[in-house]
Scaffold this active site. Structure first.
Site, PDB file in Angstrom:
ATOM      1  N   GLU A 183       0.842  -1.263   0.545  1.00  0.00           N
ATOM      2  CA  GLU A 183      -0.007  -0.165  -0.109  1.00  0.00           C
ATOM      3  C   GLU A 183       0.621   1.423   0.032  1.00  0.00           C
ATOM      4  O   GLU A 183       0.152   2.558   1.231  1.00  0.00           O
ATOM      5  CB  GLU A 183      -0.806  -0.066   1.487  1.00  0.00           C
ATOM      6  CG  GLU A 183      -1.956  -0.691   1.187  1.00  0.00           C
ATOM      7  CD  GLU A 183      -2.957  -0.498   2.023  1.00  0.00           C
ATOM      8  OE1 GLU A 183      -2.734   0.376   3.300  1.00  0.00           O
ATOM      9  OE2 GLU A 183      -4.494  -1.078   1.793  1.00  0.00           O
ATOM     10  N   GLU A 252      -7.222  -7.296  -0.316  1.00  0.00           N
ATOM     11  CA  GLU A 252      -7.236  -7.514   0.970  1.00  0.00           C
ATOM     12  C   GLU A 252      -8.930  -7.116   0.645  1.00  0.00           C
ATOM     13  O   GLU A 252      -9.298  -5.665   0.670  1.00  0.00           O
ATOM     14  CB  GLU A 252      -6.245  -7.089   1.813  1.00  0.00           C
ATOM     15  CG  GLU A 252      -5.237  -6.490   2.220  1.00  0.00           C
ATOM     16  CD  GLU A 252      -4.493  -5.928   2.875  1.00  0.00           C
ATOM     17  OE1 GLU A 252      -5.503  -5.084   3.281  1.00  0.00           O
ATOM     18  OE2 GLU A 252      -3.458  -6.280   3.414  1.00  0.00           O
TER      19      GLU A 252
HETATM   20  C1  GAL Z   1      -3.702  -2.402   5.263  1.00  0.00           C
HETATM   21  C2  GAL Z   1      -3.053  -2.641   5.469  1.00  0.00           C
HETATM   22  C3  GAL Z   1      -2.596  -4.100   6.416  1.00  0.00           C
HETATM   23  C4  GAL Z   1      -4.396  -4.167   7.859  1.00  0.00           C
HETATM   24  C5  GAL Z   1      -4.728  -3.686   6.891  1.00  0.00           C
HETATM   25  C6  GAL Z   1      -6.570  -3.197   8.363  1.00  0.00           C
HETATM   26  O1  GAL Z   1      -4.367  -1.102   5.165  1.00  0.00           O
HETATM   27  O2  GAL Z   1      -2.414  -3.515   3.728  1.00  0.00           O
HETATM   28  O3  GAL Z   1      -1.644  -4.958   6.376  1.00  0.00           O
HETATM   29  O4  GAL Z   1      -3.390  -3.610   8.253  1.00  0.00           O
HETATM   30  O5  GAL Z   1      -4.900  -2.057   6.405  1.00  0.00           O
HETATM   31  O6  GAL Z   1      -6.504  -4.478   9.136  1.00  0.00           O
END
Ligand code: GAL
Length: 814
Positions: A183, A252
């Site tokens: 990110e 994600e």
């Molecule tokens: C994203 C990040 C993850 C985790 C998630 C929130 O931005 O890539 O590693 O932190 O947010 O749980």
């Protein structure tokens, strides 16, 4: 007859899975999908972070993931675990990455290895080892030679390790994808041109490692070719990759959200999660990963933050303990089957979008060879709508997607749950203190007082107030700031001694202030503002006064541009204020003495083996800075175990020498802002659906079964503020003493019945099936709530406006 058909279907499903997970394939991609062994694939993935559970739990977690319909397991790699000291590596036990990857392979699943090595992940310092901070001239995550050299060295180390074990798909292994950085695109503007060149460098460096499988960068719209830029978020249906040659991938999909000490417990309704997934595949996506599928536990001092809780449950389909969370797990399993029924059409062609009307969307994947699959969406949040599609009528509930694998019959609707709801139950038992535990004070506990202030030989004195992380190098949560100063009898401050105030400003995260050996107060920040400013009323005496300020970190920052520069600790001012007469003595630039860590840490009290444990005198209760120890028998059975720390204040706990993490049951979440249940219709955000308001953010702390012997276990606690260890208890968590299901006449048939002749010829009504979760359980009684418009949730149904009195007798006949 019906059960025979289902059995056959189950066998078929098993065959499909086996046939599609043969490794040893070339992995590439094109504009539609990841291509494995020459075949475009629709892939369902889920995150399991190996150190957030134990090797003993891994096979079961992986199997439950496979049973839930996953093809891929995704994990980050945690640099600070593997290289705690520069050039000294640890890949043992919970850190055994190779073993984890091999177990995933044995189950027939693929791996997406997100090396990072910056990982965020609510993990201490975002995964970077603290020593990195001390390399001269280093700047993290930018075009900086010392940083790039270290990042390259670690990334290459991991890639080499995987290659040596032949774990890349190109070598016959399960790893089909790798991620570099994490990110960075969210924060790169803060780094200017150096950020741009850093990303180019990171891409080139990753590619040069020659893994033979594609690399991704998430949230990186300028990811250089051939690196695939992927999406992270609660929804990614609107995302498009930065080239027509790249597939639309979602790395994600947040299945819930993380918990902070001081926060309420976030959850995400499965109807919305399923909606988000279905929308993504509807709009051309072919790879989707749940972050998290199993969240697990932040053991030890691994949680980031600050203020990330020890539980990392995440409302994931598998709960913190690895138990199936229903109806989430089951509804998603049905969704995955529905999507897989469309796989052939999805990968064969690009979609078309025939118009349906406002807030409605139809998507059709139709091939020349007669394959056709469709998705019908109602993205309105209020009204259910009946739509006409290909000459047929379909009822689309608000905020839902229907999936039609043959462009005609609905196999699944995201808002219609066929899966059962299992209500977990908790059994509580007091600590079974072992008979042989030396216990002269009747409590089963022994203790050692941690000295207030300086007690270690490595303490040092410096003028002024020091930043904490640079001072402790995160060797401990604790840093003592101590000062003895003489207050003259004629000091104006003493004129009104009872009204003197100790004013301390700290960057955080928590602070306990002792004056002349007595705790005068504690203060702590929160996940939204780590800073602590306190004004404690104190009484000073003429002559020598001792100020011992214990400053604590609660997980180091893991996110944001330049996050590694976020400091902690008492940076001042520290002042004595005479509130009556306006006098003010500033202590900030005095000669402070510093001590990193506790005496008990130095003497390894967590192992329980010291000879100093006192079991002869009265057990101190509700007193600060006490080490406690007891010996106990494991709760009987094999269910997951947790300790309920209600009664304790704040500290850390160890079972048989292993840290189960920080406990803090006295940090209670705010009273307002909870909605339980929560309306799943409409865009989800991390604070939309909260429960547990006004209660401790976390009272239960997981103790992995494999860390326990049947008897003679040692539990050690370090209590900072004050608690009563005789109040703590064990809790075991079970599933399935009761389960619920409901069905409506607009429910599609269970997805497992797809393909049986019933679909085409007889059109039976919707089916409700109840099954115990464990093979050794039987259904002992069934309670029928109502046929009509019943209200409430599992375990607390009530009759709605309409209810048929005769329906129970009809159901009984069936
Ligand atoms: C994203 C990040 C993850 C985790 C998630 C929130 O931005 O890539 O590693 O932190 O947010 O749980």
């Amino acid at each position: 007859m019906a059960s025979k058909e289902i059995l056959l279907l189950v066998l078929c499903w098993g065959l499909v899975v086996l046939a599609t997970t043969s490794f040893g394939a070339n992995v590439t991609y094109d504009h539609r999908a990841v291509v494995i062994g020459g075949k475009r694939r629709v892939l369902i993935s889920g995150s399991i972070h190996y150190p957030r559970s134990t090797p003993e739990m891994w096979p079961d977690l992986i199997q439950k993931s496979k049973d839930g319909g996953l093809d891929v397991i995704e994990t980050y790699v945690f640099w600070n675990l593997h290289e705690p000291v520069r050039n000294q590596y640890n890949f043992e036990g919970r850190y055994d990455l190779v073993k984890f990857v091999k177990l995933v392979a044995e189950a027939g699943l693929y791996v997406h290895l997100r090396i990072g090595p910056y990982v965020c992940a609510e993990w201490n310092y975002g995964g970077f080892p603290l020593w990195l901070h001390f390399i001269p001239g280093i700047q993290f995550r930018t075009d900086n030679e010392p940083f790039k050299a270290e990042m390259q060295r670690f990334t290459a180390k991991i890639v080499d390790m995987m290659k040596q074990e032949k774990l890349y798909a190109s070598q016959g292994g399960p790893i089909i994808l790798s991620q570099i950085e994490n990110e960075y695109g969210n924060i790169d503007s803060a780094y200017g041109a150096a950020g741009k060149s850093y990303i180019k460098w990171a891409a080139g460096m990753a590619l040069s490692l020659d893994t033979g499988v594609p690399w991704v960068m998430c949230q990186q719209s300028d990811a250089p070719d051939p690196i695939i830029n992927t999406c992270n978020g609660f929804y990614c249906d609107q995302f498009t990759p930065n080239s027509n040659n790249k597939p639309k991938m979602w790395t994600e999909n947040w299945s819930g959200w993380f918990l902070s000490f001081g926060g309420a417990v976030p959850y995400r309704p499965v109807e919305d999660l399923a909606f988000a997934v279905a929308r993504f595949f509807q709009r051309g996506g072919t790879f989707q990963n749940y972050y998290m599928y199993h969240g697990g536990t932040n053991f030890d001092r691994t949680s980031g933050g600050p203020f990330i809780s020890t539980s990392y449950d995440y409302d994931a389909p598998l709960d913190e303990y690895g138990l199936i969370r229903q109806p989430k797990w089951g509804h998603l399993k049905d969704l995955h089957k529905a999507i897989k029924l469309c796989e052939a059409a999805l990968v064969a062609t690009d979609p078309t979008y025939p118009s349906l009307g406002p807030n409605l969307e139809a998507t059709v994947y139709k091939t020349g060879s007669g394959l056709c699959s469709a998705f019908l969406a109602n993205i309105g949040t209020n009204s259910d709508v009946t739509v006409k599609f290909n000459g047929n009528s379909y009822l689309l509930p608000a905020w839902s997607v229907s999936i039609l694998p043959d462009c005609k019959n609905v196999v699944f609707n995201t808002a219609k749950i066929n899966s059962v709801t299992l209500v977990p139950s908790f059994s509580r038992q007091s600590l079974q203190v072992a008979a042989d535990s030396s216990d002269a004070i009747g409590s089963g506990w022994s203790y050692i007082n941690e000295p207030v202030g300086i007690s270690k030989d490595d303490a040092f004195t410096k003028p002024g107030l020091l930043e904490q992380i640079k001072t402790t190098a995160d060797q401990s949560d604790y840093l003592w700031y101590s000062l003895s100063t003489n207050i003259k009898a004629d000091e104006p401050l003493l004129e009104d001694g009872s009204k003197t105030v100790l004013h301390v400003q700290s960057l955080g995260h928590a602070l306990h202030a002792f004056i002349n050996g007595k705790l005068v107060g504690s203060g702590y920040g929160s996940s939204s503002n780590a800073k602590v400013t306190v004004d404690f009323p104190i009484a000073l005496a003429p002559g020598k006064n001792t100020f011992d300020l214990l400053s604590l970190t609660v997980g180091l920052q893991n996110y944001g541009a330049f996050y590694e520069k976020t400091g902690a600790g008492i940076t001042g001012p520290v002042q004595l204020k005479g509130s009556g007469n306006g006098t003010n003595i500033d202590l900030s630039s005095q000669q402070w003495t510093y001590q990193t860590g506790l005496k008990g840490e130095e003497l390894n009290f967590p192992s329980g083996s010291s000879t100093q444990w006192d079991s002869k005198s009265t057990l101190p209760k509700l007193q600060p800075l006490v080490w406690y120890k007891t010996t106990f028998d494991a709760p009987a059975g094999s269910e997951p175990v947790a300790i309920d720390f209600t009664g304790m204040g704040k500290g850390e706990a160890w079972v048989n020498g292993q840290s189960i993490g920080r406990y803090w049951p006295t940090y209670v979440s705010q009273n307002g802002g909870c909605t339980d249940p929560c309306n799943y219709r409409g865009a989800y955000s991390s604070n939309k659906c909260l429960k547990n308001c006004g209660k401790p953010s976390q009272s239960l702390y997981h103790v992995p079964r494999s860390w326990l012997k049947s008897s003679g276990n040692t539990l050690v606690l370090f209590e900072e503020i004050g608690g009563d260890p005789t109040k703590i208890s064990f809790v075991t968590k079970q599933l399935g003493s009761s389960l619920c299901s409901h069905v409506t006449d607009s429910h599609p048939l269970p997805v497992d019945m797809w393909g049986s002749d019933s679909k085409i010829q007889r059109k039976p009504g919707p089916v409700l099936s109840l099954e115990c979760p464990n093979p050794n359980q039987v259904i002992s009684s069934i309670k029928f709530a109502s046929f009509g418009t019943p209200l409430g949730t599992c375990g607390s149904f009530s009759r709605g406006r309409c209810s048929s009195a005769r329906s129970l007798s009809v159901v009984r006949q069936v």
